[in-house]
Design a protein around this motif. Structure first.
Motif, short mmCIF file in Angstrom:
data_model
loop_
_atom_site.label_atom_id
_atom_site.label_comp_id
_atom_site.label_asym_id
_atom_site.label_seq_id
_atom_site.Cartn_x
_atom_site.Cartn_y
_atom_site.Cartn_z
N ASP A 78 0.85 -1.18 0.00
CA ASP A 78 0.00 0.00 0.00
C ASP A 78 0.90 1.25 0.00
OD1 ASP A 78 -1.82 2.01 0.34
OD2 ASP A 78 -2.83 1.12 2.07
N ALA A 81 0.37 3.41 3.24
CA ALA A 81 0.49 2.80 4.56
C ALA A 81 1.90 3.02 5.11
CB ALA A 81 0.16 1.31 4.50
N ASN A 83 4.73 2.98 8.51
CA ASN A 83 5.09 2.35 9.78
C ASN A 83 6.38 3.04 10.25
OD1 ASN A 83 5.76 0.79 11.97
ND2 ASN A 83 5.38 -1.16 10.94
N GLN A 104 6.86 4.58 4.65
CA GLN A 104 6.10 4.13 3.48
C GLN A 104 7.05 3.51 2.45
OE1 GLN A 104 4.44 7.99 2.62
NE2 GLN A 104 2.46 7.46 3.52
#
Length: 324
Positions: A78, A81, A83, A104
């Motif tokens: 994604d 998305a 982290n 990302q």
């Protein structure tokens, strides 16, 4: 540009035509001599097939188009998305282009960024060709005060600096605090590119029409009672499309670069849109810490721009007999 039917007749070798009944035919000639005469586009395609640069640029363009249309074929990650535990991780087998500051996947963002950049460029070119080509056709065919009025309007838009004009338009309608959706943001960028670029196409189409509308086959069609619509659609338009085809191909690459420039400056595409210009903008402050964040999307951007420019140059050489 000459009448295609006349060009076909002229290109037929007269030495092989029989001069009397029962004379020699071309049955015993080699296959190359028995080929049917080709028109302008046929000659261009025959010349393009022998150019390695054409196939290389076309292969890259096809790759970018497939990448823009079906990004999931290239990555399952994604692009939005993040982290933070993976922030600024270097390229590895798990993430080929590494991770950005938000954690990302840069590879996924680069792949998905092709969609926005190419879609904006293609739609901008299509709108520019439609508006500029229509205005140029009307101005060149009607002449007189219509030509003078449309030419002066084009001069006003032509005098606007491209980057400055785009910044003013996008800052006004897509500035800080605006709540535009993803497609509204794309539409505003497309509209700004079209508004500032159509005069060039208008001038190109106008000059082609002026050079073609007094040709013998146009005069004959008018004498036979053909209406304005038929003359434009059946005779003028097919013989004036070659310059627009060449310029439009080159313009796609230029618009990809223009969109990236505006996005890099912070006035073009914005989040939640993902494009190469946005990725480069986000990576500029980290170029010393993580240069790969800038290198990979910039490489894709340069490859896409060069592919369309090289394709346009090869098509121009194929359509212009003087450059063969």
């Amino acid at each position: 540009m000459s009448d295609p039917s006349t060009a076909s007749i002229v290109s037929t070798p007269p030495a092989h035509q029989p001069t009397e009944i029962g004379g020699p035919t071309n049955a015993g000639l080699p296959a190359s001599a028995r080929e049917k005469p080709r028109g302008l586009l046929g000659d261009a395609w025959h010349d393009l097939r022998r150019k390695p640069l054409f196939w290389i640029s076309a292969a890259f363009i096809l790759l970018f188009i497939v990448m823009a249309a079906f990004p999931s074929l290239f990555t399952s990650a994604d692009p939005t998305a993040g982290n933070l535990s993976r922030s600024l991780e270097k390229p590895s087998g798990h993430a080929w282009f590494g991770y950005d500051l938000q954690g990302q996947d840069v590879f996924a963002r680069t792949i998905y960024g092709a969609n926005a950049s190419i879609v904006v460029a293609l739609l901008s070119v299509l709108g520019t060709l439609l508006i500029g080509g229509t205005m140029g056709m009307i101005a060149g065919y009607r002449g007189g005060w219509v030509d003078a009025l449309l030419s002066r309007i084009a001069d006003v838009f032509f005098g606007l600096p491209f980057v400055l004009g785009a910044i003013v338009i996008l800052t006004t309608f897509n500035g800080t605090g605006s709540d535009n959706s993803e497609w509204e943001i794309k539409f505003l960028v497309i509209a700004s590119l079209v508004v500032l670029s159509w005069p060039v196409v208008m001038r190109l189409m106008r000059s082609s029409v002026l050079a073609t509308k007094e040709a013998d086959y146009i005069v004959a069609a008018r004498a036979l009672g053909a209406g304005t619509g038929r003359i434009i659609l059946k005779h003028l338009l097919p013989n004036c499309l070659a310059p627009l085809l060449v310029y439009g191909t080159i313009m796609v690459g230029s618009f990809i670069g223009a969109e990236a420039t505006l996005s890099f400056l912070g006035v073009g595409l914005k989040s939640p849109v993902v494009s190469w210009g946005i990725i480069i903008n986000e990576a500029q402050d980290l170029i010393r810490v993580a240069p790969y964040l800038l290198f990979f999307p910039a490489a894709f951007l340069v490859a896409a721009v060069l592919s369309f420019v090289m394709l346009g140059e090869t098509v121009r050489e194929a359509l212009d007999p003087k450059l063969r």
